[in-house]
Design a protein around this motif. Structure first.
Motif, short mmCIF file in Angstrom:
data_model
loop_
_atom_site.label_atom_id
_atom_site.label_comp_id
_atom_site.label_asym_id
_atom_site.label_seq_id
_atom_site.Cartn_x
_atom_site.Cartn_y
_atom_site.Cartn_z
N GLU A 164 5.82 67.42 40.79
CA GLU A 164 6.01 66.11 40.26
C GLU A 164 5.51 65.89 41.59
OE1 GLU A 164 9.13 64.93 37.06
OE2 GLU A 164 9.52 65.75 38.75
N THR A 165 5.22 64.44 41.98
CA THR A 165 5.55 64.23 43.23
C THR A 165 6.09 62.96 43.47
OG1 THR A 165 3.25 63.12 43.45
CG2 THR A 165 3.16 65.06 44.09
N LEU A 166 6.84 62.42 44.66
CA LEU A 166 7.22 61.36 44.58
C LEU A 166 6.63 60.09 45.46
CD1 LEU A 166 10.37 59.69 44.76
CD2 LEU A 166 11.16 61.04 46.92
N GLN A 167 6.51 59.18 44.26
CA GLN A 167 5.70 58.50 45.40
C GLN A 167 6.23 57.08 45.75
OE1 GLN A 167 2.25 57.70 42.70
NE2 GLN A 167 1.51 59.62 42.75
N VAL B 23 15.19 64.00 42.36
CA VAL B 23 15.16 65.58 41.59
C VAL B 23 13.34 64.88 41.03
CG1 VAL B 23 15.57 67.79 40.41
CG2 VAL B 23 17.69 66.22 41.38
N THR B 24 13.08 65.91 41.53
CA THR B 24 11.38 66.57 41.88
C THR B 24 11.34 67.81 41.50
OG1 THR B 24 10.29 66.57 43.59
CG2 THR B 24 10.93 64.46 43.25
N THR B 25 10.09 68.19 40.42
CA THR B 25 10.07 69.80 39.65
C THR B 25 8.55 70.23 40.94
OG1 THR B 25 8.77 68.79 38.41
CG2 THR B 25 11.04 69.75 37.69
N PRO B 26 8.37 71.22 41.09
CA PRO B 26 7.07 71.24 41.86
C PRO B 26 5.60 70.76 41.46
CG PRO B 26 7.93 73.28 41.58
CD PRO B 26 8.59 72.56 40.24
#
Length: 91
Positions: free
Chosen positions: A88-91, A83-86
């Motif tokens: 945050e980016t998943l790397q 789950v990410t917030t707007p």
């Protein structure tokens, strides 16, 4: 001091205990049923994890790298939710 999150049956027993009251038979029955439900859910989770781990270990012992990776991917697909917030980016 903050109280930990409790299931409704736990809260009822806790509130009565802290108020110096003995639990009623209905409260004890609800507590027992709640505890059994939680135990059964934990058992199902444990059995599922054991099955997944067995599949990974057996594949690894046989040297089947493709099956190991497939089993790990299946566990991730089944069990991991990112789950990410707007911002945050998943790397």
């Amino acid at each position: 001091m903050d109280k930990p999150h409790m299931a409704p049956w736990e809260q009822a027993i806790f509130d009565g205990y802290t108020a110096g009251k003995k639990p009623t038979y209905d409260e004890l029955e609800a507590a027992l049923l709640g505890a059994l439900r939680e135990r059964n859910a934990a058992k199902q989770t444990t059995v599922s994890i054991a099955g997944d781990l067995t599949e990974i270990v057996v594949a690894r012992m046989r040297g089947d790298t493709a099956k190991v990776l497939a089993a790990v991917d299946a566990v991730i697909a089944k069990s991991v939710k990112i789950v990410t917030t707007p911002s945050e980016t998943l790397q």
